[in-house]
Design a protein around this motif. Structure first.
Motif, short mmCIF file in Angstrom:
data_model
loop_
_atom_site.label_atom_id
_atom_site.label_comp_id
_atom_site.label_asym_id
_atom_site.label_seq_id
_atom_site.Cartn_x
_atom_site.Cartn_y
_atom_site.Cartn_z
N GLU A 34 30.38 48.15 36.34
CA GLU A 34 30.41 46.88 35.64
C GLU A 34 31.17 47.01 34.33
O GLU A 34 31.06 48.03 33.64
N TRP A 50 34.20 38.24 29.58
CA TRP A 50 34.67 38.38 30.96
C TRP A 50 33.80 39.45 31.61
O TRP A 50 33.84 40.62 31.23
N TYR A 51 33.00 39.04 32.58
CA TYR A 51 32.14 39.97 33.31
C TYR A 51 32.83 40.33 34.62
O TYR A 51 33.16 39.44 35.41
N ALA A 52 33.04 41.62 34.85
CA ALA A 52 33.71 42.08 36.06
C ALA A 52 32.84 43.09 36.79
O ALA A 52 32.13 43.89 36.18
N HIS A 98 32.99 45.97 40.04
CA HIS A 98 33.81 46.71 41.00
C HIS A 98 33.15 46.64 42.38
O HIS A 98 31.97 47.01 42.52
N ASP A 144 38.19 45.13 41.47
CA ASP A 144 37.23 44.47 40.61
C ASP A 144 37.38 42.96 40.77
O ASP A 144 38.47 42.45 41.03
N VAL A 145 36.27 42.26 40.63
CA VAL A 145 36.27 40.81 40.73
C VAL A 145 35.58 40.23 39.50
O VAL A 145 34.71 40.87 38.90
N GLN A 146 36.01 39.04 39.13
CA GLN A 146 35.37 38.35 38.01
C GLN A 146 34.06 37.71 38.47
O GLN A 146 34.04 36.97 39.45
N TRP A 150 39.02 35.38 40.41
CA TRP A 150 39.86 36.54 40.07
C TRP A 150 39.42 37.72 40.92
O TRP A 150 38.24 38.06 40.96
N GLU A 151 40.39 38.32 41.60
CA GLU A 151 40.16 39.54 42.37
C GLU A 151 41.37 40.44 42.19
O GLU A 151 42.49 40.05 42.49
N HIS A 152 41.13 41.64 41.69
CA HIS A 152 42.23 42.56 41.35
C HIS A 152 42.04 43.86 42.11
O HIS A 152 41.02 44.54 41.95
N TYR A 196 44.05 34.96 42.33
CA TYR A 196 43.41 34.26 41.23
C TYR A 196 43.58 32.75 41.36
O TYR A 196 44.45 32.25 42.09
#
Length: 470
Positions: free
Chosen positions: A62, A76-78, A80, A95-97, A105-107, A127
């Motif tokens: 997190e 911004w809370y992300a 994994h 990681d996702v928001q 958001w997905e990175h 995103y």
């Protein structure tokens, strides 16, 4: 933190960026797993801080970032949600928001083998801007520009950091003590070293995890806790900005001279002292020298800063006498939008109020934030480097040229000059020695010892630091 956000009902937008890296996929993936990588990858032009980070990059980790927008901020809370370490073939993590500025958001980070023993870094972001269909229509172009600037910076920093560490891959990793670890340079140096596998401890005014307390004003330092370090970087000191009252000058001098002597004597008293002590100094050592090219062999100048720098460097003599290799990093103007001279100038220039200081003919010796960090790392790892080392870019420039380049980078005019009289009235002695003095300093020792600068030209350095891609 709650569970991962569900797939959005509307098709998300996709942004992708790929870049080659100069090291193997295994080495590149390991860098991402180490502490420090996240701090190094935050764009310097964004007002973002890491509020908490738990679990690294593994599934379930997190991260909470704090983003400031003027006087307001948003967190911004992300989370994994995926992780694969494929050994020699690199790996991936995602990681996702959970909560933050985007509607979705997905990175996903991919590190894959590349040609000639290198690797490929590939980032894929899915995103949605906030605001529904209207937000998508209006915000797409803005989001793409911001993402392009951010990932161009991230990929450049990743490649350069990896290359710097790879150059010394056959050397043992160091146990490093850093004073001033929370400062402009210290924060980035700590993260950079951790990313390279070095261990970092802060010499701080407070005790705690990975911290050793000291009181340089009171002359107190726990010498017994300094044992076991391979290297020490001493960056702490009273900021020089602000009107120089007699009390301010006393703090500037004492924080540098007394603090350095206290640390040097404590290290010298150890049964097994560290191999190297890198102490901050400044190009103020040379004073106001007009157009004269200045190298490490140049004699000192005159003025308060020149006197302080001479005493500052001499205060490390006990460490030198004990056989410790001592390097004096004479910093020029360190460019970073989150502090220092550039950070103070940006609001004025963004408002269109920038202009040359005095006549603008004085030489300003500058260095980019990452080259300041890179030079310190180079000094730690280069065993035949000692004594004064100018930490300035090869591309020294005049104040007038600096002003014009900054204004052009920001797409603002630079038509509001600051007369010498105004500088003297507003800032007194500090203005004369920091703003009006001329020092054309060359990084002779760095270049001669094999250091490769990331940025040699001011225009390229400012564009990188300020996220200007077009």
């Amino acid at each position: 933190m709650t569970a991962a956000a569900p797939e959005p009902s509307r098709p998300p937008l996709t942004f992708e960026r790929s870049s080659p890296l100069p090291v193997s996929a295994a080495e590149a993936f390991a860098w991402h797993e180490r502490p420090g990588a996240l701090v190094r990858l935050i764009p310097p032009w964004e007002d973002v801080s890491v509020e908490s980070a738990r679990g690294g990059i593994r599934e379930g980790a997190e991260v909470v970032l704090k983003l400031k927008f003027g006087r307001a901020f948003v967190r911004w809370y992300a989370l994994h949600t995926a992780y694969e370490n494929r050994g020699a073939d690199g790996g991936m993590f995602r990681d996702v928001q959970i909560k933050g500025p985007f509607a979705f958001w997905e990175h996903t980070h991919h590190v894959e083998p590349g040609p000639d023993g290198g690797s490929l870094l590939r980032d894929v972001v899915r995103y949605l801007p906030p605001g529904g269909p209207l937000g998508r229509a209006v915000g797409k172009g803005f989001a793409e520009r911001r993402l392009a600037a951010m990932f161009d910076l991230r990929h450049a920093v990743t490649a350069a950091d990896l290359a710097a560490h790879h150059r010394f891959r056959d050397r043992p990793r160091l146990n490093v003590l850093i004073s001033g670890a929370g400062g402009l340079i210290g924060r980035q140096l700590s993260a950079f070293l951790a990313g390279g596998g070095h261990s970092v401890t802060a010499l701080s005014r407070s005790d705690g995890p990975n911290r050793i307390p000291w009181d340089p004003d009171g002359g107190e330092i726990p010498t017994e806790r300094l044992a076991g370090f391979d290297a020490v970087v001493h960056l702490a000191g009273e900021p020089v900005q602000g009107r120089w009252t007699e009390e301010k000058k006393r703090r500037i001098r004492n924080s540098r001279v007394k603090g350095t002597r206290l640390l040097a004597e404590a290290l010298a008293a150890l049964e097994t002292p560290p191999r190297v002590l890198v102490c901050a100094s400044a190009t103020g050592y040379y004073g106001d020298r007009g157009d004269e090219p200045l190298t490490e062999a140049s004699p000192p100048g005159e003025g308060f800063l020149a006197e302080v720098c001479q005493e500052w460097e001499a205060a490390a003599d006990p460490a030198r006498a004990a056989g410790i290799r001592v390097v004096h990093a004479r910093f020029g103007i360190v460019l970073s939008p989150d502090g220092g001279a550039l950070g103070k100038q940006l609001p004025i220039f963004k408002a269109g109020g920038g202009g040359p200081v005095g006549g603008g003919e004085q030489w300003w010796s500058w260095v980019g934030r990452d080259d300041a960090v890179g030079a310190l790392h180079h000094a730690l790892m280069t065993e035949d480097l000692s004594g004064p080392v100018n930490v300035t870019a090869p591309g020294t420039t005049t104040n007038a040229a600096f002003t014009q380049t900054l204004a052009e980078t920001l797409r603002r005019p630079a038509i509001v000059p600051v007369p010498e009289l105004a500088v003297r009235l507003a800032f007194g002695e500090m203005g004369e020695e920091l703003l009006l003095a001329s020092a054309r300093v060359k990084p002779t020792a760095l270049l001669g010892s094999g250091y490769t600068f990331r940025q040699t030209g001011l225009k390229a350095a400012l564009r990188r630091l300020l996220g200007r891609t077009a």
